[in-house]
Design a protein around this motif. Structure first.
Motif, mmCIF file in Angstrom:
data_model
loop_
_atom_site.group_PDB
_atom_site.id
_atom_site.type_symbol
_atom_site.label_atom_id
_atom_site.label_comp_id
_atom_site.label_asym_id
_atom_site.label_seq_id
_atom_site.Cartn_x
_atom_site.Cartn_y
_atom_site.Cartn_z
ATOM 1 N N MET A 179 23.226 30.322 -7.910
ATOM 2 C CA MET A 179 22.400 31.538 -7.874
ATOM 3 C C MET A 179 21.749 31.750 -9.236
ATOM 4 S SD MET A 179 23.561 35.395 -6.830
ATOM 5 C CE MET A 179 22.390 36.739 -6.795
ATOM 6 N N ARG A 180 20.419 31.955 -9.243
ATOM 7 C CA ARG A 180 19.699 32.109 -10.499
ATOM 8 C C ARG A 180 19.980 33.463 -11.140
ATOM 9 N NH1 ARG A 180 13.552 30.877 -9.723
ATOM 10 N NH2 ARG A 180 13.821 32.487 -8.121
ATOM 11 N N ARG A 181 19.979 33.477 -12.471
ATOM 12 C CA ARG A 181 20.254 34.702 -13.205
ATOM 13 C C ARG A 181 19.079 35.669 -13.082
ATOM 14 N NH1 ARG A 181 22.159 34.997 -19.573
ATOM 15 N NH2 ARG A 181 22.853 37.172 -19.530
ATOM 16 N N ARG A 182 19.366 36.961 -12.920
ATOM 17 C CA ARG A 182 18.336 37.981 -12.807
ATOM 18 C C ARG A 182 17.802 38.315 -14.194
ATOM 19 N NH1 ARG A 182 20.583 42.836 -10.920
ATOM 20 N NH2 ARG A 182 18.811 43.426 -9.624
ATOM 21 N N ALA A 183 16.469 38.338 -14.326
ATOM 22 C CA ALA A 183 15.842 38.547 -15.631
ATOM 23 C C ALA A 183 14.892 39.730 -15.595
ATOM 24 C CB ALA A 183 15.087 37.291 -16.066
ATOM 25 N N LEU A 184 14.854 40.420 -16.736
ATOM 26 C CA LEU A 184 13.882 41.489 -16.959
ATOM 27 C C LEU A 184 12.912 41.018 -18.028
ATOM 28 C CD1 LEU A 184 12.962 44.535 -16.698
ATOM 29 C CD2 LEU A 184 14.465 44.964 -18.664
ATOM 30 N N ILE A 185 11.612 41.139 -17.761
ATOM 31 C CA ILE A 185 10.581 40.775 -18.736
ATOM 32 C C ILE A 185 10.135 42.045 -19.460
ATOM 33 C CG2 ILE A 185 8.315 39.727 -19.094
ATOM 34 C CD1 ILE A 185 10.380 37.779 -17.992
ATOM 35 N N LEU A 186 10.130 42.003 -20.794
ATOM 36 C CA LEU A 186 9.616 43.110 -21.605
ATOM 37 C C LEU A 186 8.390 42.598 -22.351
ATOM 38 C CD1 LEU A 186 9.965 46.017 -22.675
ATOM 39 C CD2 LEU A 186 11.331 45.067 -24.540
ATOM 40 N N VAL A 187 7.228 43.186 -22.066
ATOM 41 C CA VAL A 187 5.985 42.763 -22.689
ATOM 42 C C VAL A 187 5.753 43.573 -23.952
ATOM 43 C CG1 VAL A 187 3.498 42.468 -22.402
ATOM 44 C CG2 VAL A 187 5.033 42.108 -20.461
ATOM 45 N N GLU A 188 5.742 42.889 -25.091
ATOM 46 C CA GLU A 188 5.494 43.459 -26.418
ATOM 47 C C GLU A 188 6.655 44.233 -27.003
ATOM 48 O OE1 GLU A 188 3.541 42.787 -28.644
ATOM 49 O OE2 GLU A 188 1.559 42.342 -27.917
ATOM 50 N N GLY A 189 7.370 45.020 -26.201
ATOM 51 C CA GLY A 189 8.468 45.788 -26.769
ATOM 52 C C GLY A 189 7.963 46.921 -27.637
ATOM 53 N N GLY A 190 8.784 47.375 -28.562
ATOM 54 C CA GLY A 190 8.416 48.512 -29.397
ATOM 55 C C GLY A 190 8.983 48.378 -30.790
ATOM 56 N N PRO A 191 8.531 49.204 -31.726
ATOM 57 C CA PRO A 191 8.968 49.085 -33.110
ATOM 58 C C PRO A 191 10.341 49.680 -33.358
ATOM 59 C CG PRO A 191 7.494 50.946 -32.890
ATOM 60 C CD PRO A 191 7.565 50.276 -31.536
ATOM 61 N N TRP A 192 10.951 49.252 -34.453
ATOM 62 C CA TRP A 192 12.127 49.913 -35.026
ATOM 63 C C TRP A 192 13.295 50.014 -34.060
ATOM 64 C CZ3 TRP A 192 8.349 54.325 -36.400
ATOM 65 C CH2 TRP A 192 7.456 53.866 -37.364
ATOM 66 N N GLY A 193 13.584 48.951 -33.347
ATOM 67 C CA GLY A 193 14.813 48.930 -32.579
ATOM 68 C C GLY A 193 14.681 49.150 -31.090
ATOM 69 N N CYS A 194 13.483 49.434 -30.564
ATOM 70 C CA CYS A 194 13.359 49.647 -29.122
ATOM 71 C C CYS A 194 13.670 48.370 -28.346
ATOM 72 C CB CYS A 194 11.968 50.166 -28.766
ATOM 73 S SG CYS A 194 11.820 51.965 -28.931
ATOM 74 N N ASP A 195 13.295 47.219 -28.888
ATOM 75 C CA ASP A 195 13.614 45.959 -28.233
ATOM 76 C C ASP A 195 15.121 45.826 -28.064
ATOM 77 O OD1 ASP A 195 10.947 45.399 -28.233
ATOM 78 O OD2 ASP A 195 11.030 43.866 -29.786
ATOM 79 N N LEU A 196 15.866 46.168 -29.125
ATOM 80 C CA LEU A 196 17.323 46.068 -29.077
ATOM 81 C C LEU A 196 17.894 47.028 -28.040
ATOM 82 C CD1 LEU A 196 19.957 44.922 -30.180
ATOM 83 C CD2 LEU A 196 19.894 46.690 -31.962
ATOM 84 N N LEU A 197 17.345 48.242 -27.965
ATOM 85 C CA LEU A 197 17.824 49.206 -26.976
ATOM 86 C C LEU A 197 17.583 48.697 -25.555
ATOM 87 C CD1 LEU A 197 16.604 52.565 -28.588
ATOM 88 C CD2 LEU A 197 18.910 51.616 -28.601
ATOM 89 N N TYR A 198 16.419 48.088 -25.329
ATOM 90 C CA TYR A 198 16.151 47.502 -24.013
ATOM 91 C C TYR A 198 17.100 46.345 -23.727
ATOM 92 C CZ TYR A 198 12.073 50.016 -22.284
ATOM 93 O OH TYR A 198 11.255 50.986 -21.751
#
Length: 408
Positions: A1-20
């Motif tokens: 079974m393939r792993r479920r993935a979430l795509i984040l386009v661009e993300g955000g500054p100052w830690g938003c990527d980490l929060l996502y």
């Protein structure tokens, strides 16, 4: 079974990527970030987040990249937080996934078109004019009456935005915007607006539900560099309801009914007027403040919406959370900066984060890029939170040596 993935386009500054990334992991998802820029930092590397470079303004390039990813992963959702958000909506529609209406996002991203749609719906807002050249700007400022705000029709983060208190300042900033120094994201068009004076507030919305309202402060004019956000704002029930009602009017006028929206206001003598509708979630510190104040994790709930699950926007508690931005006081070479670890250790501080390292050249722009760090604190009361925040900020210090003045 393939792993479920979430795509984040661009993300955000100052830690938003980490929060996502952290929220995605809690939901059993693998996060893949698509960005036109380098988004990796030590925190992302530690979380083993995949990052891929792609032109996020190019829909075909994004479709190709996502199609390649689908060969390995089961893409269950696509999210975005940047100026590429309309493209994210188109990407979601291409792959049959839940997402924002791209047509509404594109209309909303043009500040002039947004103003026209809001005006047609009777939404209260400052007087405004559209100008394409210096003569138009000057005549528009005269018609509206000084002081005025000049801003590009398409941009974010207060880039290119300035308060002009007299005609000399109008001419100076117009020359800056049209003289080749400002990087335009569209045809050069300037929005000239009445300066709506009064307290500043922002409303955070998910779908058609107003989650809460924050109060914000700026540094000294003529620029609009955030100094502090406090959540929730100290409002009477009547004031809260008036802002909430205008917020819902904005959603109807702009056909925004899916996902997160952030709306900026000024409370003038006539009540709330809309400064701007952002058809996306607010960046740092909005998600952190909402979680600390109400126990609602906006990022987790956004992801659940993106992957087709039901959101839970119930408030778990009611505290006061606040964020203070650290802003450089001069241009020059950053000799040293520190105290963030001591600030983070203060009871009630949720985060103390620096964005820059020693030896970094500091060149202030008069927008969000002037911020060199932030401190976030929370407690059961407004006064206690303010005291905690001030104590923590006082522990952080830095030294900047001005650049040498060239010999003439």
């Amino acid at each position: 079974m393939r792993r479920r993935a979430l795509i984040l386009v661009e993300g955000g500054p100052w830690g938003c990527d980490l929060l996502y990334a952290q929220a995605a992991q809690r939901l059993g998802l693998h996060l893949i970030i698509l960005s036109a820029h380098s988004t990796c930092d030590d925190n992302l590397a530690a979380e083993e987040i995949q990052t891929m470079r792609v032109d996020t303004s190019n829909l075909d390039a994004l479709i190709r990249e996502c199609s390649r990813i689908r060969a390995t992963y089961d893409i269950v959702g696509i999210a975005g937080k940047s100026v590429a958000y309309a493209t994210v909506g188109k990407l979601c529609r291409h792959f049959g996934l839940p997402g924002p209406n791209p047509a509404s996002i594109e209309l909303c991203q043009d500040k002039f078109l947004q103003r026209q749609l809001l005006a047609d719906a009777g939404v209260p807002m400052p007087a405004y004019r559209l100008a394409a050249n210096a003569k138009d700007v000057e005549s528009s400022a005269a018609e509206i009456g000084l002081p005025v705000i000049l801003k590009p029709t398409i941009n974010g983060g207060s880039i290119g935005v300035r308060l002009c208190r007299n005609l000399d300042e109008v001419a100076e900033h117009t020359a800056y915007l049209l003289g080749g120094k400002h990087i335009w994201l569209s045809l050069p068009r300037i929005l000239v607006e009445e300066f709506a004076q009064g307290p500043y507030y922002t409303a955070d919305i998910m779908g058609n539900e107003v989650i809460g309202i924050a109060a914000g402060d700026f540094g000294p004019p003529p620029h609009f560099v955030y100094r502090q956000f406090t959540y929730p704002a100290l409002l009477t029930d009547e004031e809260y309801n008036r802002i909430a009602d205008v917020s819902l009017s904005c959603l109807r006028a702009l056909d925004l009914s899916w996902g997160p929206t952030n709306i900026e206001f000024r409370w003038t003598r006539g009540g709330p007027v809309v400064i701007e509708v952002n058809p996306r979630m607010g960046g740092t510190p909005d998600p952190q403040l909402v979680r600390l104040a109400y126990g609602i994790d906006l990022i987790t709930e956004h992801i659940k919406l993106v992957i087709g699950d039901e959101c839970d926007l119930r408030k778990r508690h009611s505290h006061t959370a606040a964020a203070r931005f650290l802003v450089a006081d001069r241009d020059g070479a950053l000799d040293w900066i520190g105290g963030d670890s001591q600030a983070a250790a203060v009871s009630g501080v949720a985060e103390a984060k620096l964005y820059v390292e020693p030896k970094t050249p500091i060149v202030r722009k008069g927008d969000y890029r002037d911020c060199i760090g932030h401190v976030i604190a929370a407690s059961p009361t407004h006064a206690q939170t303010e005291a905690i925040l001030q104590h923590a900020v006082d522990l952080i210090d830095w030294s900047i040596t001005p650049f040498p003045i060239p010999d003439e």
